[in-house]
Design a protein around this motif. Sequence first.
Motif, PDB file in Angstrom:
ATOM      1  N   ALA A  16       0.832  -1.207   0.000  1.00  0.00           N
ATOM      2  CA  ALA A  16       0.000   0.000   0.000  1.00  0.00           C
ATOM      3  C   ALA A  16       0.868   1.259   0.000  1.00  0.00           C
ATOM      4  N   ARG A  17       1.959   1.255   0.763  1.00  0.00           N
ATOM      5  CA  ARG A  17       2.839   2.420   0.810  1.00  0.00           C
ATOM      6  C   ARG A  17       3.517   2.648  -0.535  1.00  0.00           C
ATOM      7  N   ALA A  18       4.037   1.576  -1.114  1.00  0.00           N
ATOM      8  CA  ALA A  18       4.690   1.706  -2.425  1.00  0.00           C
ATOM      9  C   ALA A  18       3.677   2.175  -3.471  1.00  0.00           C
ATOM     10  N   ARG A  19       2.464   1.645  -3.415  1.00  0.00           N
ATOM     11  CA  ARG A  19       1.419   2.047  -4.362  1.00  0.00           C
ATOM     12  C   ARG A  19       1.079   3.521  -4.185  1.00  0.00           C
ATOM     13  N   SER A  20       0.921   3.936  -2.948  1.00  0.00           N
ATOM     14  CA  SER A  20       0.578   5.325  -2.671  1.00  0.00           C
ATOM     15  C   SER A  20       1.651   6.274  -3.184  1.00  0.00           C
ATOM     16  N   ARG A  21       2.899   5.958  -2.906  1.00  0.00           N
ATOM     17  CA  ARG A  21       3.999   6.813  -3.351  1.00  0.00           C
ATOM     18  C   ARG A  21       4.095   6.813  -4.879  1.00  0.00           C
ATOM     19  N   GLY A  22       3.984   5.639  -5.489  1.00  0.00           N
ATOM     20  CA  GLY A  22       4.072   5.546  -6.950  1.00  0.00           C
ATOM     21  C   GLY A  22       2.920   6.252  -7.636  1.00  0.00           C
ATOM     22  N   SER A  23       1.716   6.073  -7.102  1.00  0.00           N
ATOM     23  CA  SER A  23       0.544   6.721  -7.702  1.00  0.00           C
ATOM     24  C   SER A  23       0.640   8.241  -7.591  1.00  0.00           C
ATOM     25  N   ALA A  24       1.100   8.727  -6.444  1.00  0.00           N
ATOM     26  CA  ALA A  24       1.230  10.178  -6.268  1.00  0.00           C
ATOM     27  C   ALA A  24       2.218  10.746  -7.278  1.00  0.00           C
ATOM     28  N   GLU A  25       3.339  10.078  -7.466  1.00  0.00           N
ATOM     29  CA  GLU A  25       4.345  10.525  -8.433  1.00  0.00           C
ATOM     30  C   GLU A  25       3.789  10.475  -9.859  1.00  0.00           C
ATOM     31  N   ALA A  26       3.144   9.375 -10.209  1.00  0.00           N
ATOM     32  CA  ALA A  26       2.579   9.237 -11.558  1.00  0.00           C
ATOM     33  C   ALA A  26       1.469  10.263 -11.781  1.00  0.00           C
ATOM     34  N   ASN A  27       0.593  10.456 -10.787  1.00  0.00           N
ATOM     35  CA  ASN A  27      -0.483  11.441 -10.932  1.00  0.00           C
ATOM     36  C   ASN A  27       0.071  12.839 -11.162  1.00  0.00           C
ATOM     37  N   ALA A  28       1.136  13.178 -10.461  1.00  0.00           N
ATOM     38  CA  ALA A  28       1.743  14.504 -10.643  1.00  0.00           C
ATOM     39  C   ALA A  28       2.280  14.663 -12.067  1.00  0.00           C
ATOM     40  N   ARG A  29       2.871  13.616 -12.609  1.00  0.00           N
ATOM     41  CA  ARG A  29       3.410  13.688 -13.970  1.00  0.00           C
ATOM     42  C   ARG A  29       2.299  13.678 -15.020  1.00  0.00           C
ATOM     43  N   ALA A  61      -0.826  14.797 -14.610  1.00  0.00           N
ATOM     44  CA  ALA A  61      -1.770  15.916 -14.448  1.00  0.00           C
ATOM     45  C   ALA A  61      -1.766  16.897 -15.620  1.00  0.00           C
ATOM     46  N   PRO A  62      -0.599  17.300 -16.153  1.00  0.00           N
ATOM     47  CA  PRO A  62      -0.632  18.232 -17.284  1.00  0.00           C
ATOM     48  C   PRO A  62      -1.349  17.673 -18.523  1.00  0.00           C
ATOM     49  N   LEU A  63      -1.487  16.361 -18.592  1.00  0.00           N
ATOM     50  CA  LEU A  63      -2.196  15.741 -19.719  1.00  0.00           C
ATOM     51  C   LEU A  63      -3.680  15.539 -19.420  1.00  0.00           C
ATOM     52  N   GLY A  64      -4.102  15.927 -18.213  1.00  0.00           N
ATOM     53  CA  GLY A  64      -5.499  15.737 -17.830  1.00  0.00           C
ATOM     54  C   GLY A  64      -5.810  14.308 -17.439  1.00  0.00           C
ATOM     55  N   LEU A  65      -4.788  13.548 -17.063  1.00  0.00           N
ATOM     56  CA  LEU A  65      -4.973  12.153 -16.684  1.00  0.00           C
ATOM     57  C   LEU A  65      -4.546  11.931 -15.246  1.00  0.00           C
ATOM     58  N   VAL A  80      -3.752   8.131 -12.682  1.00  0.00           N
ATOM     59  CA  VAL A  80      -3.368   6.727 -12.866  1.00  0.00           C
ATOM     60  C   VAL A  80      -4.554   5.886 -13.337  1.00  0.00           C
ATOM     61  N   ARG A  81      -5.719   6.087 -12.760  1.00  0.00           N
ATOM     62  CA  ARG A  81      -6.879   5.270 -13.147  1.00  0.00           C
ATOM     63  C   ARG A  81      -7.298   5.532 -14.596  1.00  0.00           C
ATOM     64  N   SER A  82      -7.383   6.789 -14.989  1.00  0.00           N
ATOM     65  CA  SER A  82      -7.785   7.076 -16.372  1.00  0.00           C
ATOM     66  C   SER A  82      -6.691   6.626 -17.336  1.00  0.00           C
ATOM     67  N   TYR A  83      -5.429   6.771 -16.932  1.00  0.00           N
ATOM     68  CA  TYR A  83      -4.327   6.274 -17.758  1.00  0.00           C
ATOM     69  C   TYR A  83      -4.448   4.757 -17.944  1.00  0.00           C
ATOM     70  N   GLU A  94       0.695   7.584 -25.823  1.00  0.00           N
ATOM     71  CA  GLU A  94       2.145   7.537 -26.045  1.00  0.00           C
ATOM     72  C   GLU A  94       2.863   8.576 -25.188  1.00  0.00           C
ATOM     73  N   ARG A  95       2.293   9.772 -25.089  1.00  0.00           N
ATOM     74  CA  ARG A  95       2.884  10.818 -24.231  1.00  0.00           C
ATOM     75  C   ARG A  95       2.795  10.413 -22.760  1.00  0.00           C
ATOM     76  N   ALA A  96       1.642   9.885 -22.362  1.00  0.00           N
ATOM     77  CA  ALA A  96       1.433   9.488 -20.971  1.00  0.00           C
ATOM     78  C   ALA A  96       2.319   8.296 -20.603  1.00  0.00           C
ATOM     79  N   ARG A  97       2.486   7.381 -21.508  1.00  0.00           N
ATOM     80  CA  ARG A  97       3.322   6.200 -21.249  1.00  0.00           C
ATOM     81  C   ARG A  97       4.756   6.628 -20.949  1.00  0.00           C
TER      82      ARG A  97
END
Length: 156
Positions: A29-42, A44-48, A50-53, A119-122
């Motif tokens: 859960a901790r690794a998921r939380s940290r990874g999701s927060a980092e991915a969500n921040a990256r 965000a500028p694309l309007g995505l 983790v779940r929508s990605y 492709e940009r989000a990946r």
Amino acid sequence: MTTPTAPATRGTERFLASELAGEANFLIARARSRGSAEANARLAPLGLRVRSYSVLSLACSGLHPTQRELAEFLSLDPSQIVALVDNLEKDGHVRRIPDPNDRRSKLIDSTEAGQALYERARALTCESEALSLAGLSAAEQRQFLALLNKAAFPPN
């Protein structure tokens, strides 16, 4: 009754010796939380997020999932999938197409714009993953991903 004493050290490092820090569910859960927060921040500028990605990724996979399959694979409630697909469809990134095997069901497919966004989000999620796994060697990363896959998708 004893009076608590101030800890010799401050910060989260002092909890590394706790029982909790050795529990798989907490660590996952901790690794998921940290990874999701980092991915969500990256993302965000694309309007995505983790779940929508995740939905977009599977729509771009060529596997033509149904909403029910998306819900099952992503471990989300079907109503969450409907909302995610609705938003991606509204933005022109996915479309619902009739399932030739079941007229009551719709397949989720990407659009050209959705493929370009994916492709940009990946690229951004790969950067995020590299950051999350930076403390592991290449061999450890491969082993870690293999073990996570086994834990996430146990044989029936």
